[in-house]
Structure formats: C-alpha cells, structure tokens
Write a protein that holds these residues in place. Structure first.
Motif, PDB file in Angstrom:
ATOM      1  N   ALA A 467      30.872  45.665  30.573  1.00 38.09           N
ATOM      2  CA  ALA A 467      32.229  46.165  30.330  1.00 38.09           C
ATOM      3  C   ALA A 467      32.789  46.727  31.622  1.00 38.09           C
ATOM      4  O   ALA A 467      32.052  47.128  32.527  1.00 38.09           O
ATOM      5  N   SER A 468      34.113  46.751  31.699  1.00 41.59           N
ATOM      6  CA  SER A 468      34.795  47.317  32.862  1.00 41.59           C
ATOM      7  C   SER A 468      36.192  47.760  32.449  1.00 41.59           C
ATOM      8  O   SER A 468      36.848  47.092  31.645  1.00 41.59           O
ATOM      9  N   ASP A 469      36.623  48.882  33.012  1.00 44.28           N
ATOM     10  CA  ASP A 469      37.977  49.377  32.754  1.00 44.28           C
ATOM     11  C   ASP A 469      39.003  48.789  33.719  1.00 44.28           C
ATOM     12  O   ASP A 469      40.207  48.938  33.492  1.00 44.28           O
ATOM     13  N   THR A 470      38.537  48.124  34.758  1.00 44.50           N
ATOM     14  CA  THR A 470      39.462  47.659  35.801  1.00 44.50           C
ATOM     15  C   THR A 470      39.238  46.214  36.229  1.00 44.50           C
ATOM     16  O   THR A 470      39.860  45.754  37.188  1.00 44.50           O
ATOM     17  N   ALA A 471      38.394  45.493  35.577  1.00 43.66           N
ATOM     18  CA  ALA A 471      37.974  44.171  36.063  1.00 43.66           C
ATOM     19  C   ALA A 471      39.109  43.165  36.073  1.00 43.66           C
ATOM     20  O   ALA A 471      39.896  43.069  35.125  1.00 43.66           O
ATOM     21  N   GLY A 472      39.168  42.384  37.134  1.00 44.36           N
ATOM     22  CA  GLY A 472      40.059  41.242  37.220  1.00 44.36           C
ATOM     23  C   GLY A 472      39.283  39.966  36.968  1.00 44.36           C
ATOM     24  O   GLY A 472      38.079  39.997  36.653  1.00 44.36           O
ATOM     25  N   PRO A 473      39.927  38.802  37.115  1.00 50.24           N
ATOM     26  CA  PRO A 473      39.264  37.523  36.825  1.00 50.24           C
ATOM     27  C   PRO A 473      37.969  37.301  37.592  1.00 50.24           C
ATOM     28  O   PRO A 473      37.004  36.759  37.042  1.00 50.24           O
ATOM     29  N   THR A 474      37.903  37.721  38.841  1.00 51.40           N
ATOM     30  CA  THR A 474      36.690  37.489  39.633  1.00 51.40           C
ATOM     31  C   THR A 474      35.512  38.247  39.060  1.00 51.40           C
ATOM     32  O   THR A 474      34.390  37.712  38.938  1.00 51.40           O
ATOM     33  N   ALA A 475      35.724  39.517  38.707  1.00 49.84           N
ATOM     34  CA  ALA A 475      34.651  40.322  38.132  1.00 49.84           C
ATOM     35  C   ALA A 475      34.227  39.783  36.781  1.00 49.84           C
ATOM     36  O   ALA A 475      33.033  39.787  36.435  1.00 49.84           O
ATOM     37  N   ILE A 476      35.192  39.324  36.002  1.00 50.17           N
ATOM     38  CA  ILE A 476      34.860  38.743  34.678  1.00 50.17           C
ATOM     39  C   ILE A 476      34.012  37.494  34.851  1.00 50.17           C
ATOM     40  O   ILE A 476      33.018  37.283  34.146  1.00 50.17           O
ATOM     41  N   GLU A 477      34.412  36.638  35.806  1.00 48.89           N
ATOM     42  CA  GLU A 477      33.636  35.415  36.051  1.00 48.89           C
ATOM     43  C   GLU A 477      32.209  35.737  36.459  1.00 48.89           C
ATOM     44  O   GLU A 477      31.255  35.068  36.020  1.00 48.89           O
ATOM     45  N   ALA A 478      32.044  36.767  37.264  1.00 53.30           N
ATOM     46  CA  ALA A 478      30.697  37.156  37.681  1.00 53.30           C
ATOM     47  C   ALA A 478      29.879  37.645  36.494  1.00 53.30           C
ATOM     48  O   ALA A 478      28.688  37.352  36.383  1.00 53.30           O
ATOM     49  N   ALA A 479      30.512  38.414  35.603  1.00 56.62           N
ATOM     50  CA  ALA A 479      29.812  38.910  34.416  1.00 56.62           C
ATOM     51  C   ALA A 479      29.418  37.765  33.495  1.00 56.62           C
ATOM     52  O   ALA A 479      28.298  37.740  32.955  1.00 56.62           O
ATOM     53  N   LEU A 480      30.305  36.806  33.321  1.00 57.41           N
ATOM     54  CA  LEU A 480      29.979  35.643  32.469  1.00 57.41           C
ATOM     55  C   LEU A 480      28.836  34.845  33.067  1.00 57.41           C
ATOM     56  O   LEU A 480      27.929  34.390  32.360  1.00 57.41           O
TER      57      LEU A 480
END
Length: 485
Positions: A467-480
């Motif tokens: 989870a993240s309160d500030t994540a953008g697409p790049t951070a989401i892609e890394a988490a996925l």
C-alpha cells in the motif's frame, strides 16, 4: 505397480485428505488452473457424523470471496452470541464484518459445498485411495497410493499438501513430530433428537466437575458435547444415552427429552502442533498441522483459513509467477495463528474444568473483565473469529501491510469479495490505473467507491500485500511486479 509419473502434468499438486481444508485448497488450485489431485482413504460419500459445526466470521469472509457464503448462510443458522460457561458468552454483534455472528452449520454441509466447487473447477478427487509412501527430490514428490481395489499406483507431483488430520500419514512420512498432550479425556459426542429443545440455539455451562455444550444442527438433531470428571473412560468404551442424559441434567438442569441418537462416541482432546508446516515440497494444513480443544469452535475454521493462505501461494509458485521462497511465508504467517488457537482454546477448556479456588477465582475475574471491558472483549472475539488476525510486515512497509481488508465498497457498486473471486489479486486505487493486461486474469483493478487516497494491493486471501498513500504509476508497476509477478 502402475507408474503414472510419465503422464502427470509436472505442475500437479497432490492433496492428501478431503476434509474441509483439503477441499477448499483443491478448489482454489483448480480454479487457478493448477492441476490438482485429492486422495482420500475414506470411501465416497460425506458422513453426517462430523464433529465441527460452526463457521466464524473470518471464514465466512473467505467463503464469500469464493461466492459460497450466501449458500452456506441459507443452510445454517446465525447466532450472534457464543456461550462459554456460566453467564459468559462472546458477543459478535460489534465485529467489523458483514458476518457479525457465528454460523451454526454441520461440517458435512460445508464439505458438500466445497466438494461440488472443487469438482466443478476440475479437481480430480479419488476416494478409497490411501497414501502408503512418500519421497521427494529437488524436482518434485513421488507418492505411492493404494486404490479401492487394492491396486498400487505411483503418482508424481510438484508439491504435496497433507490435509489428512491428526494422524496425518503425510506428516509421519516426512518425519515431523507432533508434540503436545491430551488435555481432557473421555469427552462424549452425541447427536440426538430432543422432545423439548431449549429456546437458545446454543447452550453451554460448566459446574466444576462437568460441562455440557448443546447446539442445534437445524436438521432435527442436536449435538451434545458432555464431560464429567469422574468418568475417565477409554475412548473405545461404549456410550449409553442415559449417561449423556445424566451429565446434561447435572450441568444444564434438564435433559430436554433426549431420544433417537444417531451417533454416540467418546474422544480425548489433544493440544498438538507440528514444529514446521513445510518440509521441502511437502506442506501441512488443518488438523495435520495443529489440533486443539473444541472450545470456541476454532478447529475447522483455522484449517480453512490455512488453506486460503496456502492456495494462492502454491498457485503463484507452481505457475512460475513467484519464487519457491514464497511458500516459507505460509509457515511464518500461519504457525503463530495455530499456536494462538492452542493457547486460547486450551485456556478456555481449563477454565471450564476449573475446580481449585484460585482457578475458580480466575474464571470469575475473566467473566467480569469480558463482561465489562470492551477492548478485552473485542480482542478475544477477534482472535477466536479470525477477524483480528494480522500478519507481520517487512520493515518500512506501509502501516496497513499484513492487515485484513474487509469487504469494502468499490466504484460501480462492487465490493472487494466480488473482485477477489477467481483467486485474484485486487489493486484498489483512487484514480484510474491501466494495467494493460500484463497480469491477465490474476489481477483485478478497481477504484474506491469513496474518496480514499491510498493505493492498496490486496492478496487473494484478502490481506494487504502493498500500500502507498502517494504512489504513482511507476511505484504501482513495481509493486505489481514484486507481488503479482
């Protein structure tokens, strides 16, 4: 010996045992497209003489994420309080869940639903088939079985899960001990009809030298669990209905006109836990991994929650979307839950059996605390129902990682449990996010129904992976990439 190894899909998972734990696991794996075979030494058919008969809130949530809870709710009978002893009862009306009750439903009804789901998903279920030997190597597990006609067969699997109960042949085959001890002996189980049933769906009491629990199945029979200190009789000693009547009258003041028993037996209740739930490519779940007293009705529920934790991890590893080390998190997350169940159920049964002045005083204190102190009551209810279970998170992770996610509302009128169906990860974001189909059917992308700003990746078992309160697409892609693969 018929050697079936050559024709076996190398991705096959073999489940030993077709109780609720094994059937939920098999259904999850088959739904995820993993070839799964279940071997069960019992003959075909589901016995109506089963011990467990309650589903707790967290288990119902897991079943709802599989589209099964509403069907089971229609078959069972909800009860918002679970009586323990004296005036003490656990009140579930304040649980942070849609299922603010315990569902009284016999195990065989749960098994029927899970068996149908597993078969419809493509699981190969073989009754009258007993595992006789097991060996493993770096690439898989070889299992020898004997079929219903005495024929011998050798099966090959990527992984084996022992869901074969307290006397697990799988656990024995991998050399795992099962340390612990018997807590209470000569407990009577009886399924009887009542001429004058009590008004309450569940009744329980303890009087120091005896206890009785009485619950309605909903099919005209009631389950009686009865024990008396001076009846230390071997498990194989016959049970007479008069003995059940006498103990029940002694504890509850009435035998309710018991008649026409369909089952009378004795058993002893153990507290045991395997030191490891995994040995190489062999894993344990349910009663094969842990057993405890029936106090609190946690047994079947903990096993089903084991299966929900393990199934998606096996699917990820077998299909190559995650490293084998992901399976180590099953031990890390579920072993403490099993240990906590041993402690809570053991503590309850010891208080039920209390007769010394100091233990009786402790019981009275506990009754007072749970009756008056809200946080203590909520903590106990959360532990017993599984709602309060939270898994540990790595250092630096978001504060919600490892937490259970309730059936939250999503945009478009959907809810989380609907999105989880099919064993998917669910990404919930405040703004639209296009995954581009990179993760296929293994990921559902949803938006919050309200104005929450946190992006959350929910595991298939309903706990926060990231989870993240500030994540953008790049951070989401890394988490996925890290979690979905």
């Amino acid at each position: 010996m018929n050697d079936s190894r050559v024709n076996h899909d190398p991705r096959t998972v073999l489940v030993v045992g077709s109780g609720p734990t094994g059937l939920l696991l098999a259904g999850d794996l088959a739904t995820a497209g993993i070839p799964v075979t279940v071997v069960e030494k019992r003959p075909p058919g589901i016995s109506n003489l089963s011990r467990a008969f309650v589903l707790h809130a967290r288990t119902l949530e897991q079943l709802d994420a599989r589209g099964l809870a509403d069907e089971l709710e229609a078959l069972g009978r909800p009860q918002d309080r679970l009586p323990l002893f004296g005036g003490l009862a656990l009140d579930f009306t304040a649980l942070p869940s849609r299922f603010r009750h315990v569902l009284v439903i016999p195990q065989y009804e749960v098994e029927k639903v899970l068996l149908r789901r597993a078969r419809e998903a493509g699981a190969d279920i073989r009754y009258g088939t007993e595992m006789t030997a097991l060996s493993q190597d770096a690439d898989g597990v070889t299992v020898d079985v004997t079929g219903p006609g005495g024929e011998h067969e050798r099966l090959r699997a990527a992984y084996v899960v022992g869901a074969d109960g307290m006397r697990s042949a799988v656990r024995t085959a991998v050399g795992l001990p099962f340390p612990g001890r018997s807590v209470v002996r000569s407990v009577i189980l009886a399924d009887v009809r009542l001429a004058a049933p009590p008004e309450a769906l569940l009744s329980a009491n303890a009087v120091g030298d005896a206890f009785t629990f009485l619950g309605a199945f909903g099919d005209g029979y009631h389950r009686v669990v009865a024990w008396r200190r001076d009846r230390n009789t071997p498990d194989d000693a016959p049970v007479d209905l008069d003995e059940v009547r006498e103990i029940t009258r002694h504890v509850l003041g009435h035998d309710f006109g018991m008649h026409d028993p369909r089952w009378l037996s004795r058993f002893h209740s153990d507290e045991r836990q395997a030191p490891a739930y995994r040995v190489g490519r062999v894993l344990l779940a349910g009663d094969a991994a842990h057993v405890h007293t029936p106090a609190g009705g946690q047994g079947m529920n903990i096993g089903l929650q084991d299966a929900a934790n393990l199934s998606w991890k096996l699917a990820q590893v077998v299909d190559g979307h995650a490293p084998d080390a992901l399976l180590d998190t099953y031990q890390a997350e579920r072993h403490p839950v099993g240990r906590a169940a041993l402690r809570s159920s053991g503590g309850m049964i010891r208080l039920v059996m209390a007769r010394r002045p100091w233990t009786l005083a402790l019981r009275r204190t506990l009754e007072a605390v749970l009756g008056r102190v809200g946080p203590a009551r909520r903590r106990v209810a959360g532990q017993i129902t599984g709602i309060g279970v939270r898994y540990s998170a790595p250092s630096g992770a978001h504060r919600t990682v490892g937490a259970r996610v309730p059936d939250v509302a999503l945009a478009g009128g959907r809810h989380l449990h609907q999105a989880l169906r099919g064993g998917r990860f669910v990404l919930i974001t405040p703004e639209p996010y296009a995954d581009g189909g990179a993760h296929g059917e293994r990921l559902a992308v949803e938006r919050w129904a309200g104005n929450r700003r946190t992006s959350v990746l929910v595991r298939p078992d309903g706990y926060v992976a990231w989870a993240s309160d500030t994540a953008g697409p790049t951070a989401i892609e890394a988490a996925l990439a890290a979690h979905v693969g």
